[in-house]
Motif scaffolding. Structure first.
Motif, PDB file in Angstrom:
ATOM      1  N   ASP A  67      -4.724  -8.429  -2.209  1.00 57.12           N
ATOM      2  CA  ASP A  67      -5.123  -7.317  -1.345  1.00 57.12           C
ATOM      3  C   ASP A  67      -4.660  -7.551   0.093  1.00 57.12           C
ATOM      4  O   ASP A  67      -4.225  -6.614   0.776  1.00 57.12           O
ATOM      5  N   LEU A  68      -4.754  -8.798   0.556  1.00 62.98           N
ATOM      6  CA  LEU A  68      -4.344  -9.105   1.925  1.00 62.98           C
ATOM      7  C   LEU A  68      -2.883  -8.737   2.145  1.00 62.98           C
ATOM      8  O   LEU A  68      -2.538  -8.118   3.164  1.00 62.98           O
ATOM      9  N   ALA A  69      -2.032  -9.093   1.201  1.00 61.22           N
ATOM     10  CA  ALA A  69      -0.609  -8.753   1.332  1.00 61.22           C
ATOM     11  C   ALA A  69      -0.422  -7.239   1.391  1.00 61.22           C
ATOM     12  O   ALA A  69       0.397  -6.732   2.172  1.00 61.22           O
ATOM     13  N   ARG A  70      -1.181  -6.506   0.574  1.00 65.70           N
ATOM     14  CA  ARG A  70      -1.062  -5.047   0.583  1.00 65.70           C
ATOM     15  C   ARG A  70      -1.571  -4.462   1.896  1.00 65.70           C
ATOM     16  O   ARG A  70      -0.940  -3.575   2.484  1.00 65.70           O
ATOM     17  N   TYR A  71      -2.707  -4.969   2.375  1.00 62.99           N
ATOM     18  CA  TYR A  71      -3.261  -4.449   3.627  1.00 62.99           C
ATOM     19  C   TYR A  71      -2.328  -4.730   4.811  1.00 62.99           C
ATOM     20  O   TYR A  71      -2.095  -3.853   5.654  1.00 62.99           O
ATOM     21  N   VAL A  72      -1.811  -5.947   4.882  1.00 63.20           N
ATOM     22  CA  VAL A  72      -0.930  -6.302   5.996  1.00 63.20           C
ATOM     23  C   VAL A  72       0.340  -5.458   5.963  1.00 63.20           C
ATOM     24  O   VAL A  72       0.805  -4.977   7.000  1.00 63.20           O
ATOM     25  N   THR A  73       0.864  -5.241   4.778  1.00 64.56           N
ATOM     26  CA  THR A  73       2.063  -4.406   4.654  1.00 64.56           C
ATOM     27  C   THR A  73       1.780  -2.979   5.112  1.00 64.56           C
ATOM     28  O   THR A  73       2.589  -2.368   5.825  1.00 64.56           O
ATOM     29  N   ARG A  74       0.639  -2.464   4.741  1.00 62.46           N
ATOM     30  CA  ARG A  74       0.274  -1.097   5.153  1.00 62.46           C
ATOM     31  C   ARG A  74       0.061  -1.033   6.671  1.00 62.46           C
ATOM     32  O   ARG A  74       0.551  -0.097   7.335  1.00 62.46           O
ATOM     33  N   LEU A  75      -0.646  -1.986   7.213  1.00 61.38           N
ATOM     34  CA  LEU A  75      -0.896  -1.991   8.654  1.00 61.38           C
ATOM     35  C   LEU A  75       0.411  -2.140   9.427  1.00 61.38           C
ATOM     36  O   LEU A  75       0.623  -1.461  10.445  1.00 61.38           O
ATOM     37  N   ASP A  76       1.284  -3.005   8.951  1.00 63.24           N
ATOM     38  CA  ASP A  76       2.592  -3.170   9.571  1.00 63.24           C
ATOM     39  C   ASP A  76       3.345  -1.841   9.560  1.00 63.24           C
ATOM     40  O   ASP A  76       3.951  -1.434  10.566  1.00 63.24           O
ATOM     41  N   SER A 115      -2.100 -16.071   4.558  1.00 62.27           N
ATOM     42  CA  SER A 115      -1.707 -15.202   5.674  1.00 62.27           C
ATOM     43  C   SER A 115      -0.190 -15.146   5.816  1.00 62.27           C
ATOM     44  O   SER A 115       0.393 -14.068   5.985  1.00 62.27           O
ATOM     45  N   LEU A 116       0.450 -16.304   5.752  1.00 63.20           N
ATOM     46  CA  LEU A 116       1.919 -16.332   5.830  1.00 63.20           C
ATOM     47  C   LEU A 116       2.530 -15.567   4.667  1.00 63.20           C
ATOM     48  O   LEU A 116       3.521 -14.839   4.837  1.00 63.20           O
ATOM     49  N   ASP A 117       1.948 -15.720   3.469  1.00 67.94           N
ATOM     50  CA  ASP A 117       2.450 -14.970   2.317  1.00 67.94           C
ATOM     51  C   ASP A 117       2.339 -13.466   2.555  1.00 67.94           C
ATOM     52  O   ASP A 117       3.235 -12.687   2.183  1.00 67.94           O
ATOM     53  N   ALA A 118       1.233 -13.043   3.177  1.00 69.11           N
ATOM     54  CA  ALA A 118       1.047 -11.614   3.451  1.00 69.11           C
ATOM     55  C   ALA A 118       2.089 -11.116   4.456  1.00 69.11           C
ATOM     56  O   ALA A 118       2.649 -10.024   4.307  1.00 69.11           O
ATOM     57  N   PHE A 119       2.356 -11.904   5.489  1.00 64.19           N
ATOM     58  CA  PHE A 119       3.366 -11.496   6.466  1.00 64.19           C
ATOM     59  C   PHE A 119       4.763 -11.478   5.840  1.00 64.19           C
ATOM     60  O   PHE A 119       5.585 -10.616   6.160  1.00 64.19           O
ATOM     61  N   GLN A 120       5.002 -12.403   4.931  1.00 63.68           N
ATOM     62  CA  GLN A 120       6.290 -12.398   4.228  1.00 63.68           C
ATOM     63  C   GLN A 120       6.420 -11.148   3.362  1.00 63.68           C
ATOM     64  O   GLN A 120       7.496 -10.530   3.300  1.00 63.68           O
ATOM     65  N   ALA A 121       5.328 -10.758   2.696  1.00 57.46           N
ATOM     66  CA  ALA A 121       5.352  -9.545   1.875  1.00 57.46           C
ATOM     67  C   ALA A 121       5.649  -8.323   2.730  1.00 57.46           C
ATOM     68  O   ALA A 121       6.417  -7.435   2.325  1.00 57.46           O
ATOM     69  N   ALA A 122       5.050  -8.249   3.929  1.00 56.11           N
ATOM     70  CA  ALA A 122       5.312  -7.114   4.819  1.00 56.11           C
ATOM     71  C   ALA A 122       6.771  -7.089   5.239  1.00 56.11           C
ATOM     72  O   ALA A 122       7.400  -6.024   5.290  1.00 56.11           O
ATOM     73  N   ARG A 123       7.324  -8.251   5.517  1.00 53.58           N
ATOM     74  CA  ARG A 123       8.739  -8.304   5.922  1.00 53.58           C
ATOM     75  C   ARG A 123       9.641  -7.872   4.769  1.00 53.58           C
ATOM     76  O   ARG A 123      10.584  -7.103   4.963  1.00 53.58           O
TER      77      ARG A 123
END
Length: 558
Positions: free
Chosen positions: A330-339, A358-366
């Motif tokens: 969920d964190l990866a999805r939320y961070v991607t959406r917020l980004d 957290s780093l994995d979530a930022f990588q997913a957003a990128r």
């Protein structure tokens, strides 16, 4: 700069500009709230003209004004205005302060404030009995200095209906006595069992707190910050309206970004509300352009999210792995959406698992094609697995550091190190390793968790020892450097509190270094910290703070 163009010239000392190509100068001239010239004293005086006011530094040091990348100023000021325990040391001192405050405020329905330290209580958990002895008839709710636990008395527990039959919430724990009854300390989400009953701060309370916080932070040379929680959390009243009103009225003179609070009991549906809150703020002239997600807790109460289990006093791995407050997927999805919505994401991550998630979530957003210059950041970065250190620079994630915690004190040595074990203990606060890998460091205090004084923070980053005036400095091992291989040069430590934190707020083009054309944001320090032993940095004091060319603070004595 043409002749007569300067309003103010500071000369007779040294100027550390923070600019990589020209870090040093002898004088600086200000005009119309901007920096008009930086250079040799002769050149600046010749160009300034006869009408400029000349300030003789008398050997003092000029620095770029400081910024704090992770702070709770309204909350900090409210605690200063209530039962403030933050400058005290020891259980008896705390109890006496509570007694004095309660006696002086017989009309207060609740006794609130906070700032106690876990190191002064067995297991880091004070009992309700200590409070019952001095305030038996009114509820008491006192968060500790890191705001991950709260000390309460029996009256507060009764009012909240918390007893031996009460279950621990999913995101917290009730400390219990041998009989299973609540002992008086509530950890993490368990704080809300009582905090939900607290009388909310009034609008006038919040207005006064923001003004007091700004005054106090200006006195420390801090002219900008990122408020790490703008929303309702553990008894904290939402301050968005306070910031908006202060921005509209001109009372907010500091350069502030608000991090809107992500409620972990909700999901992606709150993104649209956050967009609306950001829009409301921007209309008022306040930048609420970041979103704060708390991914874990702290190791002292076993809620920081770890890759491997905590150890018991005998070294057995049977204390669990802590809590990830947001499911990593969920964190990866939320961070991607917020980004995608244009938000910067500001994550609290202390344990090595939380940092990795957290780093994995930022990588997913990128990888999803996210924005290239959001400047997402991870606050606290206490335990970082060595494999994850290079990822900060690779992903453009800023390490938002709170250096004052990287020391030997009882909380570290007695409540943290034994439960991490030797290998993980050596992964803590890896400032030098992060810099070697090219990561950007931003300096923050998390005030009221710890002192907001940037010179204290720079002292610890450069020495990895406590300032002599710190409340815990009497501890036997306080003078022993904590992981000294992670010390960074003083210039890099100060840069984290100037350019680094301005960078997090997308403000480095206008502040954070002393360069021609930028805002005249600077401080005058009472001594040249670069020309003194590095172990004396914390002894320095700010004599003058200038914001946009206006004197915001001037020390008159002491």
């Amino acid at each position: 700069m043409s002749n007569g163009a300067a309003d103010l010239v500071l000369r007779g000392g040294r100027v550390w500009t923070g600019a990589p190509d020209a870090p040093w100068a002898d004088a600086i001239a200000l005009r119309g709230g901007r920096i008009a010239m930086v250079g040799s004293e002769d050149a600046v005086r010749a160009e300034a003209g006869g009408r400029a006011e000349m300030v003789d530094l008398r050997g003092r040091l000029v620095l770029p004004a400081f910024h704090d990348a992770h702070i709770h100023p309204v909350q900090g000021a409210l605690e200063r205005m209530r039962c403030d325990l933050s400058e005290l040391a020891g259980a008896q001192a705390y109890v006496e302060a509570v007694r004095r405050y309660a006696d002086a405020h017989p009309d207060r329905e609740w006794i609130t404030g906070g700032g106690w330290s876990m190191e002064f209580f067995p297991g880091g958990a004070p009992s309700r009995d200590l409070l019952d002895d001095v305030v038996p008839d009114r509820p008491v709710f006192l968060p500790n200095r890191d705001h991950h636990s709260a000390w309460v008395n029996s009256a507060a527990l009764r009012r909240a209906g918390v007893d031996a039959s009460s279950a621990d919430p999913a995101d917290g724990r009730i400390e219990r006595d041998p009989a299973g009854r609540p002992a008086g300390t509530l950890h993490e989400g368990a704080m809300d069992l009582v905090a939900r009953l607290l009388p909310p701060a009034t609008g006038a309370d919040l207005d006064d707190a923001l003004v007091e916080a700004q005054r106090y932070l200006f006195s420390l040379g801090i002219v900008g910050w990122q408020d790490a929680i703008v929303g309702e959390y553990a008894g904290l009243t939402d301050s968005l309206g306070t910031y908006c009103a202060a921005a509209e009225s001109g009372r907010l003179q500091a350069k502030v970004v608000g991090a809107l609070w992500w409620r972990r009991d909700r999901g992606e549906e709150q993104v649209e509300e956050l967009v609306d809150r950001r829009t409301r703020a921007l209309r008022a002239g306040f930048r609420a352009t970041s979103v704060k997600i708390m991914q874990d807790g702290v190791p002292e109460n076993f809620t920081a999210a770890m890759l491997d289990p905590y150890l018991d006093p005998c070294g057995h791995a049977d204390h669990g792995r802590g809590l990830s407050y947001v499911d990593p997927t969920d964190l990866a999805r939320y961070v991607t959406r917020l980004d995608g919505e244009g938000f910067q994401v500001h994550v609290h991550a202390i344990g090595d698992r939380a940092v990795r998630e957290s780093l994995d979530a930022f990588q997913a957003a990128r990888e999803a094609g996210g924005g290239s210059d959001r400047r997402h950041h991870i606050a606290h970065v206490q335990v970082v697995h060595p494999r994850d250190v290079p990822r900060f620079a690779e992903l453009g994630v800023v390490a938002n550091c709170q250096p004052l915690w990287a020391v030997h004190d009882r909380q570290m040595d007695e409540l943290c190190l034994p439960h991490l074990g030797p290998e993980r203990a050596g992964w803590q606060y890896p400032f030098a390793a992060l810099r070697r890998q090219g990561a950007c460091l931003a300096g923050g205090s998390d005030w009221p968790v710890s002192s907001p004084d940037p010179l204290w923070g720079a002292h610890v980053a450069a020495n990895r020892t406590l300032p002599a005036d710190a409340a815990s400095a009497s501890y036997d091992h306080a003078g022993q450097p904590f992981l000294p291989e992670q010390r960074i040069p003083l210039a890099e430590a100060i840069a984290a509190y100037t350019h680094g934190s301005a960078y997090v707020n997308h403000a480095e083009g206008d502040t954070g270094t002393l360069e021609v054309g930028k805002a005249a944001d600077l401080v005058v320090v009472d001594r040249d910290v670069f020309d003194a032993p590095v172990g004396e940095v914390a002894d320095a004091r700010v004599d003058l703070t200038v914001v946009d060319g206006r004197v915001a603070y001037e020390r008159t004595s002491g």
